[in-house]
Design a protein around this motif. Structure first.
Motif, PDB file in Angstrom:
ATOM      1  N   GLN A 179       0.841  -1.185   0.000  1.00 41.55           N
ATOM      2  CA  GLN A 179       0.000   0.000   0.000  1.00 41.55           C
ATOM      3  C   GLN A 179       0.878   1.237   0.000  1.00 41.55           C
ATOM      4  N   ALA A 180       0.828   1.961  -1.090  1.00 39.59           N
ATOM      5  CA  ALA A 180       1.559   3.214  -1.189  1.00 39.59           C
ATOM      6  C   ALA A 180       0.702   4.331  -0.593  1.00 39.59           C
ATOM      7  N   ARG A 181       1.336   5.390  -0.229  1.00 41.02           N
ATOM      8  CA  ARG A 181       0.625   6.504   0.396  1.00 41.02           C
ATOM      9  C   ARG A 181      -0.450   7.033  -0.538  1.00 41.02           C
ATOM     10  N   GLY A 182      -1.649   7.114  -0.022  1.00 40.56           N
ATOM     11  CA  GLY A 182      -2.748   7.648  -0.808  1.00 40.56           C
ATOM     12  C   GLY A 182      -3.363   6.676  -1.791  1.00 40.56           C
ATOM     13  N   LYS A 183      -2.915   5.436  -1.762  1.00 36.57           N
ATOM     14  CA  LYS A 183      -3.430   4.444  -2.702  1.00 36.57           C
ATOM     15  C   LYS A 183      -4.006   3.251  -1.962  1.00 36.57           C
ATOM     16  N   GLN A 184      -4.778   2.452  -2.692  1.00 36.79           N
ATOM     17  CA  GLN A 184      -5.349   1.260  -2.097  1.00 36.79           C
ATOM     18  C   GLN A 184      -4.316   0.147  -2.015  1.00 36.79           C
ATOM     19  N   ARG A 185      -4.553  -0.754  -1.094  1.00 34.83           N
ATOM     20  CA  ARG A 185      -3.686  -1.916  -0.979  1.00 34.83           C
ATOM     21  C   ARG A 185      -3.860  -2.785  -2.220  1.00 34.83           C
ATOM     22  N   GLU A 186      -2.749  -3.287  -2.740  1.00 33.69           N
ATOM     23  CA  GLU A 186      -2.795  -4.089  -3.949  1.00 33.69           C
ATOM     24  C   GLU A 186      -1.959  -5.351  -3.798  1.00 33.69           C
ATOM     25  N   LEU A 187      -2.358  -6.364  -4.539  1.00 34.86           N
ATOM     26  CA  LEU A 187      -1.618  -7.615  -4.552  1.00 34.86           C
ATOM     27  C   LEU A 187      -0.285  -7.423  -5.252  1.00 34.86           C
ATOM     28  N   VAL A 188       0.767  -7.954  -4.650  1.00 31.52           N
ATOM     29  CA  VAL A 188       2.084  -7.975  -5.286  1.00 31.52           C
ATOM     30  C   VAL A 188       2.346  -9.368  -5.843  1.00 31.52           C
ATOM     31  N   ALA A 189       2.234 -10.364  -4.979  1.00 25.76           N
ATOM     32  CA  ALA A 189       2.497 -11.737  -5.408  1.00 25.76           C
ATOM     33  C   ALA A 189       1.915 -12.689  -4.380  1.00 25.76           C
ATOM     34  N   LEU A 190       1.545 -13.874  -4.836  1.00 27.75           N
ATOM     35  CA  LEU A 190       1.126 -14.901  -3.902  1.00 27.75           C
ATOM     36  C   LEU A 190       1.591 -16.248  -4.401  1.00 27.75           C
ATOM     37  N   ILE A 191       1.658 -17.192  -3.475  1.00 28.79           N
ATOM     38  CA  ILE A 191       2.103 -18.543  -3.787  1.00 28.79           C
ATOM     39  C   ILE A 191       1.236 -19.523  -3.026  1.00 28.79           C
ATOM     40  N   THR A 192       0.770 -20.551  -3.720  1.00 29.67           N
ATOM     41  CA  THR A 192      -0.080 -21.552  -3.093  1.00 29.67           C
ATOM     42  C   THR A 192       0.771 -22.622  -2.412  1.00 29.67           C
ATOM     43  N   SER A 193       0.093 -23.486  -1.682  1.00 31.60           N
ATOM     44  CA  SER A 193       0.807 -24.564  -1.006  1.00 31.60           C
ATOM     45  C   SER A 193       1.471 -25.492  -2.021  1.00 31.60           C
TER      46      SER A 193
END
Length: 115
Positions: free
Chosen positions: A39-53
């Motif tokens: 989450q950057a200042r003034g912006k919404q939280r966003e997905l960067v990366a994810l990994i499944t099991s």
């Protein structure tokens, strides 16, 4: 309840690298996926990366080719290797763990990239 401990944030010059880590305490449930949001200042939280099991990964278009997510299932730890960092990557980075019934968030770690 799952406790998440993040580390690895900091200040780096553009083009540099950082590695984030997030260790999850033992959970009564199996962990489905582990991921990083920012989450950057003034912006919404966003997905960067994810990994499944199972090791499947998903990346935001803005970080593809520069960031790599990995996990150590035995230690319930997820890593985010960030290379070729840009000023626009500056944000608070949050670890997220999904166990199915519940989703948990870390406290956040600041990443600042100077130009």
């Amino acid at each position: 309840q799952v406790q998440l401990v993040e580390s690895g944030g900091g200040l780096v010059q553009a083009g540099g690298s950082l590695r984030l880590s997030c260790a999850a305490s033992r959970s009564s449930f199996s962990i489905n996926y582990m991921g990083w949001f920012r989450q950057a200042r003034g912006k919404q939280r966003e997905l960067v990366a994810l990994i499944t099991s199972g090791g499947n990964t998903n990346y935001a278009d803005s970080v593809k080719g520069r960031f790599t997510i990995s996990r150590d299932n035995a230690k319930n730890t997820v890593f985010l290797q960030m290379n070729s960092l840009k000023p626009e990557d500056t944000a608070i980075y949050y670890c997220n763990v999904d166990t199915g019934p519940y989703s948990y968030w870390g406290q956040g770690t600041q990443v600042t990239v100077s130009s």
